[in-house]
Design an enzyme around this catalytic site. Structure first.
Site: not given
Length: 375
Positions: A260, A262, A287, A290
């Site tokens: 992701h 992040e 999410c 994360c």
């Protein structure tokens, strides 16, 4: 601030200018037209059909754009508006100034023709037929070298005005807050969120483009976007089977090979560089996975734009860990249809005030029905 309004005949430029003058204290500037009056602004007998506000509310008139710019530059803290955007040279000159905002206004040809017929009737002139109006309009906007369509496309904000009345137009424009200074110079939130959006353009994930920026003391520490790990085939080249098999949201996440945005930003920065006062900007709410990692590395604040399917779960993790979470939605730009309702982010409560949840701490809004915003 100087707002320039451009667009075809009867698109609504003068109505918006009048709104700015009457409700926000703008003063109207006139720039002399150097070219001949285009045919689209003439009646069937080729008589010029004046705008209702052609001579009204004009505070200053200038022979050329340089004189206009010299005048406004000395008074840039005041509010000015002009509808006299004649050509590329005018736009080139005005866009060099940091206090200038170019807005284009458009409407369906049939709507503009009806408005033009009404204008002709008010001046006791015979309007052109619809066919004549369309041909004149095409020449005005698309003629080689002189067509203004390309000029209008340079606007930072493009308004589609198919509204049925001036009152409806004003209500729609009012919701856009055209006087917001962030339209001229981005706030820090807007600046970093735009960097996150820019990072997202590098994403190679087949599911969703996400960008992230980690910031400390208004300095960028790292950026990230989502996609397969370094050395692997990019997701958009078949590197992640899960993303390339049209898996539904939330299904088969354990088989996804994409990192992701992040995660990439956190890996790039490392805990030592992040410190205790860093802020993470992401164009979507992090999410669940994360969120745990963001909390672990010591991020103190998370700012996101669009909601995600697990906003409430992520929010509870951040709340328990003392991480501030807030939503920031930058001023609307690009193409805006004024006939549509006010955006959900501008919901109005029973006291007719805007709900400012995006500036609230997450612990104050967890139970609000407005908090979770699925994409």
């Amino acid at each position: 601030m100087l707002i320039g309004l451009c667009g075809g005949i009867c698109a609504g430029k003068s109505s918006i200018a009048s709104y700015l003058i009457e409700e926000h204290g703008f003063k109207r500037l006139r720039l002399a037209r150097t070219a001949a009056t285009p045919a689209v602004e003439k009646s069937a007998s080729d008589a010029h059909v004046p705008s209702p506000s052609t001579s009204a509310n004009i505070d200053h008139t200038f022979a050329d754009v340089d004189a206009l710019l010299e005048f406004v530059t000395l008074r840039w803290r005041e509010r000015w508006v002009t509808t006299d955007i004649w050509d590329d040279r005018v736009v080139d000159a005005l866009l060099r100034r940091p206090f200038f905002l170019l807005i284009s206004v458009d409407a369906p040809v049939s709507v503009r023709w009806q408005r033009f017929k009404n204008r002709c009737a008010a001046n006791k002139l015979t309007p052109p037929t619809l066919e004549e109006f369309v041909l004149r309009n095409d020449a005005h906007l698309f003629a080689q070298r002189t067509g203004l369509s390309a000029v209008f496309q340079r606007a930072q904000l493009k308004l589609l005005n198919s509204t049925t009345s001036v009152a409806a137009l004003r209500d729609a424009v009012r919701s856009l807050n055209l006087t917001d200074e962030a339209r001229l110079r981005p706030s820090w939130d807007q600046y970093f969120m735009q960097l996150a959006d820019l990072a997202a353009l590098r994403s190679n994930c087949m599911k969703r483009r996400v960008g992230c920026v980690v910031v400390r003391e208004k300095r960028v520490i790292s950026t990230g976007y989502n996609g397969t790990p370094r050395g692997m085939t990019n997701c958009n080249e078949g590197g992640c089977p899960r993303c390339n098999n049209a898996a539904k949201g939330g299904v088969g996440l354990s088989t996804c090979l994409c990192l992701h945005a992040e995660e990439n930003a956190l890996l790039e920065a490392g805990r030592d560089r992040i410190g205790e006062t860093a802020t993470l900007y992401c164009n979507t709410c992090p999410c669940l996975t994360c969120s745990v990692k963001i909390t672990q590395v010591g991020i103190s604040e998370v700012v996101y734009n669009q909601g995600y399917l697990v906003d409430d779960q992520s929010a509870r993790i951040f709340a328990e860990s003392g991480v501030r979470l807030r939503q920031f939605s930058p001023p609307t730009d690009g193409l805006v249809d004024l006939s549509l309702d006010i955006a959900p982010s501008q919901q109005v409560d029973n006291n007719d005030t805007l709900i400012q949840e995006q500036n609230e701490d997450v612990r104050d809004v967890l139970d609000s029905e407005y908090f979770v915003r699925p994409l």
